[in-house]
Write a protein that holds these residues in place. Sequence first.
Motif: not given
Length: 480
Positions: A93-121
Amino acid sequence: MREKLATPLKLAYGIGQVAEGLKNGAFGTFLIFYYVQVLGLSGALAGFAVGLAVVVDAFTDPLAGSVSDNWHSERGRRHPFIFAAILPLAICFYLLFNPLVTGDTALFIWLLVFTNATRTAMSFYHVPHIALGAEMSEDYDERSNLVSFRLFFSYVGVLLAYGLGTWVFFRPSVAFQNGQLDATAYPPYALVLALLMVITVFWSAWHTRVLIPTLPKAKLGTSTKIIAVLFQVIVDLRDAMRSRSFRWLFLGVLIVFIMAGIDSGLNLFVFTYFWELPTGQLGLLLVMFPIGVMIGVFLSARLFRRFSKKAGLIFGALSWPFWQTLPVVLRLLGWFPENSDELLLPILMIMRFIQGVCTVQAHVAFSSMVADIIDEHELETGKRQEGIFFAAASFSSKATSGIGNIIAGFALDIIGWPRGPEVRTAADVAPETIVDLGLVYGPYFALFGFVSVWCYTHYNLTRERHEEILQALAIRRKER
């Protein structure tokens, strides 16, 4: 098995739901706004990334339910998963609101990964937790009482997510009149919420562990091999869907949460640009719904004793779209106070409060009705499967809210919504675009609420039938 539970146990159980409320409040109101309006990600990409969690939820929710249904340990079926989910949930959850990347593609992947990880947990905590509530009592009214405690504390979490956001971390500053546009405010906000999740989940698990010896046990001989487990999930879902009442409840909730996903994805946009509320007033409006819910939950048991759970479900399901649509339609017709009018905020607050009091009747009724269906299922099949039923219910809400987020994201792009932190007030948006935003948020999608009510009319498990089921189960258990 305890029938009338002590209040401290109910409190301990309910407090565990604060974590999901914190997550839901932050996800529902701030997540898409943060990635679109603050970080500049495309609305379609943001909605798609959040909505793609549907794919993962389709597996993790039933898996969490089925595995915990069949888990053998000295610590019971549910508590091992509740304890194990605590740290992964907080970190993701913390990493979801603290992306360590920039740019549309990287932000999309970060959002996708950590949204899924948060919801799975969350799945591996939340599904066992709500299944635990169904196991704590078989009493028809006590179950509604337990659900009331759970929903009350869920909205305590939502309230904290809103209040900490709008009044602490997103306060106006010289640089940002609307503090929710300040990117630097989101990581500390997420950190505090993550710590609160750790504390409340651990508190609940620790203080309900005394119930473990009295709770139902899994049948011996269940395989723990992954292929066998996955096959068992499919079998369990098939068995759950054989219940006519559950099929119609499941379908109705699917429809409702599509609307809820659209609502949550667009809330902050509507409050900031359609109603033009400053951050402090925005916070007042946001908290009125959970306050209404927290009061409404303790009316539920009394209402259901006088009427029925089904009546409460239908009443709540109709209330949400009505109060959602009314102020938007009145504004578009010119029959509502202007944004500069001092009456605007009090009227909106009253409407949100009433919406919360009324809508929560559907939430309490639904969870309590699912618990009753589980008794019917046990009588018919001999299996006690709280996990799989509540997993299916949880999946329906998360999956369809994900679909709603996708629709909300694409709707923002379709109406040509401008993105980026430089869009600071309604003056930076074309008037016709703001009207389109109000139509999407209100009347366009609220009409689906009537379809959900039609689904709920097919539920046929009454109080009298449930009493017959409990008597038959009692006889069967004595014969064993």
